[in-house]
Every structure is written in C-alpha cells, then in structure tokens.
Design a protein around this motif. Structure first.
Motif: not given
Length: 171
Positions: A25, A22-23
C-alpha cells in the motif's frame, strides 16, 4: 516516486490513527506538529505508520493511539502478531513542526508540541532498540508524507506557507 507506487492502493491516515500494511500500500498522511512513526521490516515487507497527536496522555488509564507511546506499542503488537520480531524493524520519523509560532507569542508553547512529540518517539524507539534510519522533523512547515509499505520508501513534500507544496524528498 516510482511509477509502480501509483498502482498501489492509497490508505489515508488521519490524526490519531495507525495502519499496519501486510499487503503493499501507499500510506499517506498530512503532518504539522503531529509526528508520524513509520516501522518497516525489509525481511517481511511489512510496514506500519502512526499519526500521533501528542506525546503522552495526562491520565495513564488510556490506551489511545493518538499518543506516541500507545501508538508505537500498538503497532509493535500488531507487527508481532504478523510474525515480525523487534530486531527486524527499522523506524523513520516525520513531522513535529512548530506550527504555532506565528499564532502565539509564548516561546514555550511555540515549540512544545512538535518537539515533545519527536522526543517521545525517539525515546520509545530507543527503549525498544529500534534504529531510526531516516527522519525529517521540526521546522515551521507542514508535510505530506507517503510511505510505500512494500519497500519502506518514504516521500515527503513540504507545505509552503501559502499551502502550495514543494519538492519531494526521499527518506
């Protein structure tokens, strides 16, 4: 690969694992006969990747994400929990190589695992109405796969028989 990718954290995915990012990466894995199913939503800038070892379990009472059918279902549940609807997803497939052709003389065994993994992934994605937008599957060489979770860009490096990697291909 763009320079911006190098500043992102790298998550290494091992066989039988899934990761939902969700972030931003970089999700990295090494594939042979296993298949990676990558799901991405442009609208939400969220991605997920699975490293599936086998198409389906022999016994139906397991939810083990080593298997394509359970890994995809688990990723879809996780993405849904983050507010990503099915219609917002696209998929990319990688792996499914015939890694055993030189080790075994049985033609049925040679292509069975990689092909079965790819077929299972395509069938499950088709059943969920998720469009496959890119794939790099089959062959006899392993792959190093990098997925930018913020953009959905995938980078594949084929592994030469000597173990030295070749050129990057984008998907």
């Amino acid at each position: 690969m763009s320079v911006a990718c190098y500043s992102l954290p790298v998550v290494e995915l091992k066989p039988g694992e899934i990761f939902v990012a969700s972030e931003p990466n970089i999700i990295k894995t090494l594939l042979g006969s296993c298949v990676a199913v990558c799901l991405f939503s442009k609208d939400h800038q969220i991605a997920a990747m699975s490293h599936c070892v086998l198409p389906a379990p022999k016994f139906k009472n397991t939810q083990d994400v080593r298997y394509v059918e359970h890994a995809v279902a688990s990723m879809l549940e996780d993405l849904n929990a983050l507010g990503v609807p099915l219609y917002a997803l696209e998929a990319k497939l990688f792996g499914g190589s015939d890694m055993f052709s030189k080790k075994f003389n049985n033609d049925n065994l040679k292509k069975m695992i990689g092909d079965a993994n790819v077929k299972a992934a395509r069938q499950i994605l088709r059943g969920a109405c998720i469009k496959i937008t890119a794939e790099d599957v089959g062959g006899t060489r392993g792959r190093v796969l990098l997925l930018n979770s913020a953009t959905g860009e995938a980078f594949v490096r084929l592994i030469r028989p000597s173990g030295i990697t070749g050129e990057l291909a984008c998907g």
